[in-house]
Design a protein around this motif. Structure first.
Motif, PDB file in Angstrom:
ATOM      1  N   VAL A  57       0.821  -1.214   0.000  1.00 56.07           N
ATOM      2  CA  VAL A  57       0.000   0.000   0.000  1.00 56.07           C
ATOM      3  C   VAL A  57       0.855   1.264   0.000  1.00 56.07           C
ATOM      4  CG1 VAL A  57      -1.761   1.288   1.290  1.00 56.07           C
ATOM      5  CG2 VAL A  57      -1.939  -1.201   1.070  1.00 56.07           C
ATOM      6  N   LEU A  58       1.935   1.290   0.794  1.00 53.93           N
ATOM      7  CA  LEU A  58       2.729   2.513   0.914  1.00 53.93           C
ATOM      8  C   LEU A  58       4.157   2.388   0.388  1.00 53.93           C
ATOM      9  CD1 LEU A  58       1.541   3.757   4.418  1.00 53.93           C
ATOM     10  CD2 LEU A  58       0.748   4.458   2.157  1.00 53.93           C
ATOM     11  N   GLY A  59       4.533   1.246  -0.143  1.00 53.87           N
ATOM     12  CA  GLY A  59       5.864   1.090  -0.728  1.00 53.87           C
ATOM     13  C   GLY A  59       6.995   1.091   0.278  1.00 53.87           C
ATOM     14  N   MET A  60       6.707   0.758   1.523  1.00 54.71           N
ATOM     15  CA  MET A  60       7.734   0.765   2.561  1.00 54.71           C
ATOM     16  C   MET A  60       8.550  -0.519   2.510  1.00 54.71           C
ATOM     17  SD  MET A  60       5.511   2.506   5.626  1.00 54.71           S
ATOM     18  CE  MET A  60       6.809   2.551   6.829  1.00 54.71           C
ATOM     19  N   ASP A  61       9.877  -0.389   2.591  1.00 52.35           N
ATOM     20  CA  ASP A  61      10.767  -1.546   2.604  1.00 52.35           C
ATOM     21  C   ASP A  61      10.858  -2.128   4.011  1.00 52.35           C
ATOM     22  OD1 ASP A  61      11.489  -1.496  -0.078  1.00 52.35           O
ATOM     23  OD2 ASP A  61      13.152  -0.117   0.273  1.00 52.35           O
ATOM     24  N   HIS A 108      -4.199   5.052  -5.810  1.00 54.44           N
ATOM     25  CA  HIS A 108      -3.557   3.752  -5.612  1.00 54.44           C
ATOM     26  C   HIS A 108      -4.154   3.016  -4.404  1.00 54.44           C
ATOM     27  CE1 HIS A 108      -0.523   0.699  -4.815  1.00 54.44           C
ATOM     28  NE2 HIS A 108      -0.377   1.206  -3.603  1.00 54.44           N
ATOM     29  N   ILE A 109      -4.343   3.715  -3.308  1.00 49.85           N
ATOM     30  CA  ILE A 109      -4.846   3.087  -2.079  1.00 49.85           C
ATOM     31  C   ILE A 109      -6.292   2.627  -2.265  1.00 49.85           C
ATOM     32  CG2 ILE A 109      -5.374   3.503   0.359  1.00 49.85           C
ATOM     33  CD1 ILE A 109      -2.864   5.471   0.236  1.00 49.85           C
ATOM     34  N   GLU A 110      -7.096   3.458  -2.897  1.00 53.97           N
ATOM     35  CA  GLU A 110      -8.486   3.060  -3.162  1.00 53.97           C
ATOM     36  C   GLU A 110      -8.534   1.844  -4.092  1.00 53.97           C
ATOM     37  OE1 GLU A 110     -10.962   7.192  -2.504  1.00 53.97           O
ATOM     38  OE2 GLU A 110     -10.078   6.836  -4.492  1.00 53.97           O
ATOM     39  N   ALA A 111      -7.590   1.751  -5.031  1.00 55.74           N
ATOM     40  CA  ALA A 111      -7.529   0.593  -5.937  1.00 55.74           C
ATOM     41  C   ALA A 111      -7.199  -0.693  -5.171  1.00 55.74           C
ATOM     42  CB  ALA A 111      -6.499   0.837  -7.043  1.00 55.74           C
TER      43      ALA A 111
END
Length: 190
Positions: free
Chosen positions: A34-38, A110-113
């Motif tokens: 969702v947020l692209g966090m590693d 993106h989040i809603e998708a």
């Protein structure tokens, strides 16, 4: 207020902020998707290092950018996660900065998708935000700064007066009404 240059404690930023999660693997995957966090690091112990008590845990760390780390604990032997029922759900939240209003709107799409309900954007005068919940029930905010240097300087100037007035009255001080006017004008309300 305090003069930080002479204070004996010299902070170098937030090392990490830690919250509880229901499932470490699900949480790591969600924040990555969702947020692209590693996902950077994990610690797992059967005994708490600071107290020695038996309480197995998984402690996971995620990179939120610019040296900021968000961490979670999964605690399988503790009671189910809850929240402070005396505090409204909108109060306690994790807020992350995005680079622009355009990035904020792209993030919302993106989040809603992903099938996640998103509130906003909400105009706060000097930044705009969107809000949603992670799988643990933590409220997450993405914020894009839109204010000018002059506006931020004015907010810093009136902050002590606002705090003093709030402490005395417990009512919203009027020192920064111009901030709310900015939000109202964008929405066509005068």
């Amino acid at each position: 207020m305090n003069d930080q240059s002479s204070h004996p404690v010299k902070l170098g930023g937030v090392h990490h902020a830690a919250y509880r999660c229901k499932d470490a693997k699900e949480t790591v995957e969600w924040y990555g998707r969702v947020l692209g966090m590693d996902y950077t690091t994990a610690f797992a112990e059967d005994h708490v290092p600071s107290t020695g008590e038996y309480d197995p845990y998984m402690h996971v760390f995620l990179d939120a950018g610019n040296g900021n780390i968000l961490a979670f604990f999964e605690l399988p032997n503790q009671k189910d996660m809850g929240r402070d029922e005396n505090t409204p759900a909108w109060v306690q939240h994790l807020a992350f900065r995005v680079g622009s209003e355009k990035e904020l709107l792209a993030a919302k799409e993106h989040i809603e998708a992903q099938g996640i309900d998103v509130l906003g954007p909400t105009h706060h005068g000097i930044f705009k935000s969107i809000y949603f919940f992670d799988p643990n029930g933590h409220r997450v905010e993405l914020a894009a700064d839109i204010g000018t240097e002059e506006q931020y300087a004015e907010l810093k100037r009136v902050a002590p007066m606002m705090l003093d007035e709030w402490s005395e009255t417990k009512k919203a001080p009027r020192h920064a009404d111009w901030l709310h006017d900015l939000a109202r004008k964008e929405h066509g309300v005068d």
